[in-house]
Every structure is written in structure tokens, then in C-alpha cells.
Design an enzyme around this catalytic site. Sequence first.
Site, PDB file in Angstrom:
ATOM      1  N   ASP A   1       0.812  -1.218   0.000  1.00  0.00           N
ATOM      2  CA  ASP A   1       0.000   0.000   0.000  1.00  0.00           C
ATOM      3  C   ASP A   1       0.847   1.271   0.000  1.00  0.00           C
ATOM      4  O   ASP A   1       2.063   1.234   0.179  1.00  0.00           O
ATOM      5  CB  ASP A   1      -0.970  -0.008   1.196  1.00  0.00           C
TER       6      ASP A   1
ATOM      7  N   ASN B   1      -7.816  -2.960  13.852  1.00  0.00           N
ATOM      8  CA  ASN B   1      -9.189  -3.277  13.420  1.00  0.00           C
ATOM      9  C   ASN B   1      -9.223  -4.475  12.466  1.00  0.00           C
ATOM     10  O   ASN B   1     -10.234  -4.757  11.854  1.00  0.00           O
ATOM     11  CB  ASN B   1      -9.835  -2.046  12.754  1.00  0.00           C
TER      12      ASN B   1
ATOM     13  N   HIS C   1      -7.266  -4.853   9.780  1.00  0.00           N
ATOM     14  CA  HIS C   1      -6.928  -4.614   8.377  1.00  0.00           C
ATOM     15  C   HIS C   1      -5.603  -5.263   7.999  1.00  0.00           C
ATOM     16  O   HIS C   1      -4.721  -5.463   8.819  1.00  0.00           O
ATOM     17  CB  HIS C   1      -6.979  -3.129   7.990  1.00  0.00           C
TER      18      HIS C   1
ATOM     19  N   GLU D   1      -9.622  -2.169   4.753  1.00  0.00           N
ATOM     20  CA  GLU D   1     -10.326  -1.828   5.985  1.00  0.00           C
ATOM     21  C   GLU D   1     -11.571  -2.704   6.151  1.00  0.00           C
ATOM     22  O   GLU D   1     -12.073  -3.268   5.172  1.00  0.00           O
ATOM     23  CB  GLU D   1     -10.750  -0.353   5.926  1.00  0.00           C
TER      24      GLU D   1
HETATM   25  C1  GLP Z   1      -0.607   0.150   8.658  1.00  0.00           C
HETATM   26  C2  GLP Z   1      -0.261  -0.608   7.357  1.00  0.00           C
HETATM   27  C3  GLP Z   1      -0.441  -2.098   7.519  1.00  0.00           C
HETATM   28  C4  GLP Z   1       0.129  -2.538   8.852  1.00  0.00           C
HETATM   29  C5  GLP Z   1      -0.711  -1.951   9.948  1.00  0.00           C
HETATM   30  C6  GLP Z   1      -0.213  -2.285  11.339  1.00  0.00           C
HETATM   31  O1  GLP Z   1      -1.706   0.965   8.583  1.00  0.00           O
HETATM   32  N1  GLP Z   1      -0.969  -0.159   6.225  1.00  0.00           N
HETATM   33  O2  GLP Z   1       0.184  -2.772   6.429  1.00  0.00           O
HETATM   34  O3  GLP Z   1       0.113  -3.932   8.944  1.00  0.00           O
HETATM   35  O4  GLP Z   1      -0.891  -0.574   9.810  1.00  0.00           O
HETATM   36  O5  GLP Z   1       0.851  -1.471  11.710  1.00  0.00           O
HETATM   37  P1  GLP Z   1       1.781  -1.784  12.918  1.00  0.00           P
HETATM   38  O6  GLP Z   1       2.610  -2.967  12.513  1.00  0.00           O
HETATM   39  O7  GLP Z   1       2.612  -0.547  13.101  1.00  0.00           O
HETATM   40  O8  GLP Z   1       0.921  -2.070  14.088  1.00  0.00           O
END
Ligand code: GLP
Length: 247
Positions: free
Chosen positions: A67, A136, A138, A143
Site C-alpha cells: 500500500d 481493526n 486490516h 479496511e
Molecule cells: C498500517 C499498514 C499495515 C500494517 C498496519 C499495522 O496501517 N498499512 O500494512 O500492517 O498498519 O501497523 P503496525 O505494525 O505498526 O501495528
Amino acid sequence: MKLFAAKDYEAMSLKAANIVASQITLNPKTVLGLATGSSPVGLYKELIKSCQSGQLDFSKVTSFNLDEYLGLPPENEQSYIRFMKDNLFDHININPDKINIPNGLAKDPHGECAEYDKRIVKCGGIDLQVLGIGHNGHVGFNEPASYFMLDTHVVDLTPSTIQANKRFFESEDEVPKKALTMGIRAIVQAKKIVLVCSGEDKAQILYDALYGKVTPEIPASILQIHPDCYVVADEGALSLIRKNNKI
Ligand code: GLP
């Protein structure tokens, strides 16, 4: 799904890196799906070490990131291309021509999404997808929704995602409200998946995603149906799973 327990973030990162490294060793032309966020940073550090010590060769690897924020220029410190350069690409011998990440500045973001899917297909799909999980549920920026979004798409980030990601920006106002994300199809079609998950704050969502029902309300729950998915989690993230005697 195979669940691997690790005592802490470092151990989780090393275990996950070993899976990724084995994949690249067995197939130097691996198509790697990559994620951002704090979860895979330790895994990337381990891959950097292996590459710099000459044990791992990324020269033939192709990468596709999940992304990118819509509207952030690549030089913005919070753009995901910058994140990937800082945390992995600038420290390994990957060929820059083989790096793919959605273009957050595309004039036609929907066209960019369609083109991104075509590029993934042209490369034969993803061999190994690295994933984190949002609070959440994702994956990438897929989402929670009433149906699984299959294709790469432009997404409105939910208030909880904006809230979670504001820690990286000066203020909540600066967090982009939209992003481009790979869809569920390319993720689920990856031949192998490695999800890394760390910390007690992820315990509930990890439990729901792995042991609850498969629902687009928790996008990561789709991983339950994947034939070759490895979940590497530390004790904090596993706390609820242990409490419910699932491992
Ligand atoms: C972000 C990314 C995801 C990631 C998630 C969790 O928004 N787009 O690919 O897995 O959040 O992030 P973290 O690993 O910092 O908890």
C-alpha cells in the site's frame, strides 16, 4: 495456518526472517509481497543482516508493497516508499527496477490500481507475502467492510486507522485520509503468507482474526482459508489465544 510462538519482538522477527530467507534461498527469483508498519521492521533488520553478511541475495527478487498513502510525495518521511527505503531497500542489493509500490501521486489513482494488479499478474503472482495486522483487523489498508475488496483499490481510511497512524505524523490533520492498497485477491493468492504480530494491544484482534468467523468486517480473518499461512506472534500478542487454550 501454522502458528509460531516467539518470546518477544526480536525472537518473532528472527523466526519470520528465517522463513523469508529460506524462500529466497530456495527461489532467488522470488516475488515478495512487503508490508510497512512497525511489525515487520525487526524482520527487515534481520534480512538486512543476512544480506550484508553475504548469506542472502536479493538481486533477482521482485517486490510488491501492499500500500501507499494517496497524495504523499515519495520524499515525504511518512510515505511508504520512503519507509521501505529506510528500513530495507537502501540496505540490501535489490534491483531498484524490481521494486513495485503503488504510486501515491498518480494522476489517475484508479487507473494506477488496475495497472498494479496487472503488474502482479504479469510477474506470476506473489510467492511470499509479508503481513502485519491493524488493530481493526486490516491487512495492507483493506479496511473492515461489508464485502472483501478483491482488487487493488483506493480506500478511505477509517477513523481508527487514522488515529493509530497519527503517531507517525506531527498531528492528526496531517495523516492522509486515503490510500491505495492491494486487494484481498492478490494477498490470498500469494503462495505463502507470513503474518507477524507483536504486543498485547494486538491480542484481541489476533484472536478474533484467527479463531473467529471469516468476515470482511475483519479482513485478516480471510487468512484462515489460506493453505500455507504462517503466523509468527510474540507472547503479548498470543496472550488471549493461550488463555483460550488454542495453543
Ligand atoms: C498500517 C499498514 C499495515 C500494517 C498496519 C499495522 O496501517 N498499512 O500494512 O500492517 O498498519 O501497523 P503496525 O505494525 O505498526 O501495528
